[in-house]
Design an enzyme around this catalytic site. Structure first.
Site, mmCIF file in Angstrom:
data_model
loop_
_atom_site.group_PDB
_atom_site.id
_atom_site.type_symbol
_atom_site.label_atom_id
_atom_site.label_comp_id
_atom_site.label_asym_id
_atom_site.label_seq_id
_atom_site.Cartn_x
_atom_site.Cartn_y
_atom_site.Cartn_z
ATOM 1 C CD GLU A 1 -12.895 -10.324 -3.246
ATOM 2 O OE1 GLU A 1 -11.796 -9.749 -3.198
ATOM 3 O OE2 GLU A 1 -13.025 -11.547 -3.034
ATOM 4 C CG ASP B 1 -2.968 -7.768 -3.428
ATOM 5 O OD1 ASP B 1 -2.026 -8.551 -3.213
ATOM 6 O OD2 ASP B 1 -3.611 -7.198 -2.528
ATOM 7 C CG HIS C 1 -1.961 -1.144 1.097
ATOM 8 N ND1 HIS C 1 -2.474 -1.789 2.187
ATOM 9 C CD2 HIS C 1 -2.526 -1.746 -0.002
ATOM 10 C CE1 HIS C 1 -3.320 -2.737 1.781
ATOM 11 N NE2 HIS C 1 -3.361 -2.723 0.464
ATOM 12 C CG ASP D 1 -11.397 -14.880 -12.489
ATOM 13 O OD1 ASP D 1 -10.428 -14.230 -12.053
ATOM 14 O OD2 ASP D 1 -11.268 -15.993 -13.013
HETATM 15 C C1 LIG Z 1 -4.708 -10.374 -0.973
HETATM 16 S S1 LIG Z 1 -6.430 -10.149 -0.929
HETATM 17 C C2 LIG Z 1 -6.674 -8.570 -1.590
HETATM 18 C C3 LIG Z 1 -6.274 -7.447 -0.737
HETATM 19 C C4 LIG Z 1 -6.528 -6.105 -1.351
HETATM 20 N N1 LIG Z 1 -5.987 -5.995 -2.706
HETATM 21 C C5 LIG Z 1 -5.890 -5.046 -0.498
HETATM 22 O O1 LIG Z 1 -4.713 -4.717 -0.743
HETATM 23 O O2 LIG Z 1 -6.544 -4.535 0.391
HETATM 24 C C6 LIG Z 1 -6.967 -11.113 -2.273
HETATM 25 C C7 LIG Z 1 -8.477 -11.060 -2.552
HETATM 26 O O3 LIG Z 1 -8.715 -11.679 -3.819
HETATM 27 C C8 LIG Z 1 -9.916 -12.398 -3.770
HETATM 28 N N2 LIG Z 1 -9.811 -13.341 -4.890
HETATM 29 C C9 LIG Z 1 -9.247 -14.560 -4.930
HETATM 30 N N3 LIG Z 1 -9.242 -15.031 -6.191
HETATM 31 C C10 LIG Z 1 -9.815 -14.074 -6.966
HETATM 32 C C11 LIG Z 1 -10.048 -13.935 -8.363
HETATM 33 N N4 LIG Z 1 -9.735 -14.910 -9.223
HETATM 34 N N5 LIG Z 1 -10.611 -12.808 -8.803
HETATM 35 C C12 LIG Z 1 -10.942 -11.804 -7.954
HETATM 36 N N6 LIG Z 1 -10.740 -11.878 -6.631
HETATM 37 C C13 LIG Z 1 -10.171 -12.993 -6.152
HETATM 38 C C14 LIG Z 1 -9.956 -12.966 -2.385
HETATM 39 O O4 LIG Z 1 -11.281 -13.246 -1.999
HETATM 40 C C15 LIG Z 1 -9.346 -11.811 -1.562
HETATM 41 O O5 LIG Z 1 -10.332 -10.950 -1.098
#
Ligand SMILES: C[S@@+](CC[C@H](N)C(=O)[O-])C[C@H]1O[C@@H](n2cnc3c(N)ncnc32)[C@H](O)[C@@H]1O
Length: 280
Positions: free
Chosen positions: A118, A164, A19, A143
């Site tokens: 998400e 991420d 961040h 996705d």
């Molecule tokens: C590391 S966290 C994200 C944190 C966020 N980017 C932050 O910095 O606050 C990863 C997120 O991706 C979601 N996720 C997992 N696979 C995914 C996909 N194929 N597409 C979108 N979201 C996904 C998970 O549910 C989770 O909420």
């Protein structure tokens, strides 16, 4: 089935690293007059309550944002990020931690646009509620890899993609490389920030080689390791690849990560590095 929940990890050293860099990238993009689009492929819930039992389970934030919270000597490059964290905490105690969508919200300008995807339905619902009345932010239950296809290139032709992933599936590194290659072939001038955990050296060499083989140029590699490298137990460090970093970003990031390493390392383990995986 998505098992990963970011609330267990919110505010840890990896979030601080990610961040703090995200804030610098958005500030740099905002220096040009033209509007830009920010696409966050794995957006999470947007804001994390560190008093929640999940966050308290391993208390990862204590070795992350918790170490910075009271410091009076935050370097200027980190100050905007710290201000973003303070902005979600109305009281002197550290209680909430902003996810990447809220960090982005703080730095975009009125004409810029935020697109969030998400895939976890519960997380999506929380994220959607957080931005319910915000017309600058579009939230999709989708996705993230599909989102790259659906939303890029953006109409603004300028922007930043944060990829991420939660790395909770096998072969995620290969998936990322494929997605980057495909997306970059359609939108070569975008800035891409790709977060990854540091895994055992063989896997990291493979990832670097696969990225190099895409032929994409101008890729800055930033890494921060805070714990001894014990590949059987924890993730000791993490990294970010930034494709097409904005002007000035590298110069700011280097001392900022060195300072962060000093603040976050456990007994002096690890280190920080910034180098060009592929130059211009
Ligand atoms: C590391 S966290 C994200 C944190 C966020 N980017 C932050 O910095 O606050 C990863 C997120 O991706 C979601 N996720 C997992 N696979 C995914 C996909 N194929 N597409 C979108 N979201 C996904 C998970 O549910 C989770 O909420």
């Amino acid at each position: 089935m998505l098992a990963y929940r970011h609330l267990f990890h919110a505010g840890n050293f990896a979030d601080v690293f990610k961040h703090a860099l995200l804030a610098r990238l958005l500030i740099a993009l905002g220096k040009k007059d033209k509007p830009y689009c920010y696409l966050d492929t794995h957006a999470g819930i947007g804001r994390y309550d560190l008093a929640h039992p999940w966050a308290k389970k391993a208390r990862e934030y204590e070795n992350g944002i918790g170490r910075l919270w009271q410091r009076k000597d935050i370097p200027a490059a980190l100050a905007p990020y710290m201000a973003a964290v303070k902005a979600v905490n109305p009281y002197p105690n550290l209680r909430f931690y902003p996810g990447s969508p809220l960090i982005a919200k703080r730095f975009v300008r009125p004409g810029d646009r935020i697109v969030l995807t998400e895939l976890n339905t519960t997380d999506f619902a929380e994220l959607k509620a957080l931005f319910a009345r915000d017309r600058q932010v579009a939230v999709h239950l989708l996705d993230g890899y599909q989102g790259l296809k659906a939303f890029l290139p953006p109409q603004e032709r300028r922007g930043l993609v944060l990829l991420d992933s939660s790395f909770d599936r096998a072969r995620e590194f290969a998936r990322i490389v494929k997605a980057l290659a495909e997306t970059h072939s359609r939108w070569a001038t975008g800035t891409y920030a790709i977060w990854y955990p540091l895994m055992e050296p063989g896997a990291m060499r493979g990832f670097a080689r696969d990225v190099e083989q895409t032929g994409i140029r101008k890729i800055l590699r930033l890494e921060l390791t805070v714990e001894p490298e014990d590949w059987t137990v924890t993730v000791p460090g993490c990294g970010m690849l930034v494709v097409n970093p904005p002007w000035g970003f590298e110069k700011e990031a280097r001392p900022m990560l060195r300072w962060l390493w000093g603040a976050l390392s456990v007994k002096g383990a690890g280190g920080a590095s910034v180098n060009w995986l592929v130059p211009e």
